[in-house]
Design a protein around this motif. Structure first.
Motif, short mmCIF file in Angstrom:
data_model
loop_
_atom_site.label_atom_id
_atom_site.label_comp_id
_atom_site.label_asym_id
_atom_site.label_seq_id
_atom_site.Cartn_x
_atom_site.Cartn_y
_atom_site.Cartn_z
N ASP A 8 -27.66 -23.61 30.10
CA ASP A 8 -26.96 -24.20 31.19
C ASP A 8 -25.31 -24.28 30.70
O ASP A 8 -25.11 -25.46 30.02
CB ASP A 8 -27.92 -25.58 31.38
CG ASP A 8 -27.27 -26.30 32.70
OD1 ASP A 8 -26.50 -25.49 33.57
OD2 ASP A 8 -27.58 -27.44 32.83
N ASP A 27 -27.18 -33.90 36.36
CA ASP A 27 -27.91 -32.98 36.99
C ASP A 27 -29.25 -32.89 35.96
O ASP A 27 -29.32 -33.00 34.93
CB ASP A 27 -27.11 -31.64 36.69
CG ASP A 27 -27.90 -30.58 37.61
OD1 ASP A 27 -28.24 -30.88 38.30
OD2 ASP A 27 -27.62 -29.45 37.39
N GLY A 28 -30.32 -33.08 36.80
CA GLY A 28 -31.54 -33.06 36.15
C GLY A 28 -32.26 -33.97 36.00
O GLY A 28 -33.66 -34.13 35.64
N LYS A 33 -37.31 -37.01 35.62
CA LYS A 33 -37.04 -35.86 34.65
C LYS A 33 -36.19 -36.38 33.68
O LYS A 33 -35.31 -37.01 33.75
CB LYS A 33 -36.70 -34.49 35.33
CG LYS A 33 -38.09 -34.06 36.38
CD LYS A 33 -37.75 -32.65 36.63
CE LYS A 33 -36.49 -32.83 37.88
NZ LYS A 33 -36.22 -31.31 38.54
N PRO A 35 -33.63 -34.28 31.48
CA PRO A 35 -33.25 -32.71 30.98
C PRO A 35 -32.79 -32.86 29.56
O PRO A 35 -32.70 -31.86 28.95
CB PRO A 35 -31.76 -32.60 31.90
CG PRO A 35 -31.59 -34.03 32.40
CD PRO A 35 -32.76 -34.81 32.43
N LYS A 69 -32.62 -31.12 23.97
CA LYS A 69 -33.93 -31.74 24.20
C LYS A 69 -34.70 -31.15 23.13
O LYS A 69 -35.05 -30.11 22.78
CB LYS A 69 -34.17 -31.15 25.43
CG LYS A 69 -35.72 -31.51 25.88
CD LYS A 69 -35.69 -32.97 26.47
CE LYS A 69 -36.87 -33.43 27.23
NZ LYS A 69 -37.51 -32.96 28.29
N ARG A 75 -28.01 -27.56 27.29
CA ARG A 75 -26.83 -27.56 27.92
C ARG A 75 -25.46 -27.56 26.95
O ARG A 75 -25.41 -28.05 26.15
CB ARG A 75 -26.66 -28.63 28.99
CG ARG A 75 -25.55 -28.83 29.97
CD ARG A 75 -26.03 -29.98 30.90
NE ARG A 75 -27.13 -29.78 31.95
CZ ARG A 75 -27.70 -30.76 32.56
NH1 ARG A 75 -26.98 -31.87 32.62
NH2 ARG A 75 -28.57 -30.31 33.32
N LEU A 144 -30.27 -22.78 40.65
CA LEU A 144 -29.12 -23.39 40.41
C LEU A 144 -28.37 -22.20 41.21
O LEU A 144 -27.27 -22.62 41.70
CB LEU A 144 -28.78 -23.30 39.03
CG LEU A 144 -27.43 -23.64 38.61
CD1 LEU A 144 -27.03 -25.34 39.07
CD2 LEU A 144 -26.84 -23.58 37.12
N THR A 154 -24.25 -28.40 40.78
CA THR A 154 -25.57 -28.94 39.95
C THR A 154 -26.85 -28.32 40.82
O THR A 154 -26.70 -28.00 42.12
CB THR A 154 -25.66 -30.60 40.18
OG1 THR A 154 -25.60 -30.81 41.72
CG2 THR A 154 -24.30 -31.27 39.44
N GLU A 155 -27.86 -28.52 40.02
CA GLU A 155 -29.12 -27.97 40.50
C GLU A 155 -29.73 -29.08 41.44
O GLU A 155 -30.31 -29.06 42.49
CB GLU A 155 -30.09 -27.65 39.71
CG GLU A 155 -31.59 -27.07 39.97
CD GLU A 155 -32.44 -26.67 39.04
OE1 GLU A 155 -33.49 -26.72 39.14
OE2 GLU A 155 -31.79 -25.61 37.86
N SER A 156 -29.55 -30.46 41.00
CA SER A 156 -29.91 -31.51 41.60
C SER A 156 -28.97 -31.78 43.10
O SER A 156 -28.13 -31.16 42.85
CB SER A 156 -29.76 -32.89 40.89
OG SER A 156 -30.63 -32.67 39.68
#
Length: 215
Positions: A8, A27-28, A33, A35, A69, A75, A144, A154-156
């Motif tokens: 990412d 984001d995420g 969640k 990320p 993570k 990312r 995305l 962002t995906e969010s």
């Protein structure tokens, strides 16, 4: 040293691009969640960005943040040399999030950070300071891409993005490569096609080794 070929990837367009930081740090996190659980700020590095078209301007970057993570890079944000990273992060962490601020959420999750200095002399391309830089949103996944083609960073569901034009053209043969070496990783992120908005200000290159190109 681990070689990473898809991630990412976030690219700061100009010095102190707050929206880019805000998006990368939030984001995420929706719907409980997580990320990433830690991040590393990298000073005085060289992210070499190669582009096959003279009409696309992306400068080399000299700072970065790697987000992890479970100790795995998930990312990467590459940042301009003169950006005040600490201040941009502080602004990002003070954005509103779920009836509070993002910093409180980070503290609750014990998301820690570290800082390293690669002490590298900046490698600058001749074109880096000639023209205004293209706003670049590297893409590695379908959801995305769907949001990016609507203008979002962002995906969010956030307000961060480039909404100057929602009409894009496909470029089937544009090559864009990011190369960055940190203390632990070597990033080699290749793109071989892209979408560009019709006013030529926003580029969405597609990562060659991502789920977008590999079944």
């Amino acid at each position: 040293m681990k070689v990473i070929r898809t991630i990412d990837l976030w690219t700061e367009q100009y010095k102190n691009h707050y929206e880019c930081f805000n998006g990368a740090f939030v984001d995420g996190f929706e719907n409980n969640k997580i990320p990433f659980d830690e991040y590393k700020i990298i000073k005085n590095c060289n992210c070499i960005i190669t582009v096959s078209s003279n009409d696309i301007h992306i400068s080399n970057k000299h700072q970065a943040i790697v987000f992890y993570k479970d100790k795995i890079p998930v990312r990467l944000m590459v940042i301009n040399q003169n950006t005040d990273v600490n201040n941009c992060i502080e602004v990002a962490l003070n954005q509103y999030f779920e009836n509070s601020i993002l910093k409180d959420y980070y503290n609750k999750l014990s998301i820690n950070f570290s800082v390293i200095d690669m002490e590298e002399k900046p490698i600058v391309k001749k074109s880096d300071n000639i023209t205004k830089e293209t706003d670049v949103g590297s893409c590695d996944r379908w959801k995305l891409l769907y949001n990016m083609l609507k203008g979002s960073y962002t995906e969010s569901d956030t307000a961060y993005g480039n909404f100057a034009s929602d009409k894009y053209e496909f470029i089937p043969d544009l090559l864009v490569k990011y190369e960055l070496e940190t203390d632990l990783e070597k990033f080699e992120i290749e793109h071989k096609c892209a979408f560009i908005n019709i006013i030529k200000t926003r580029l969405i290159p597609i990562q060659e080794n991502s789920t977008l190109t590999n079944n």
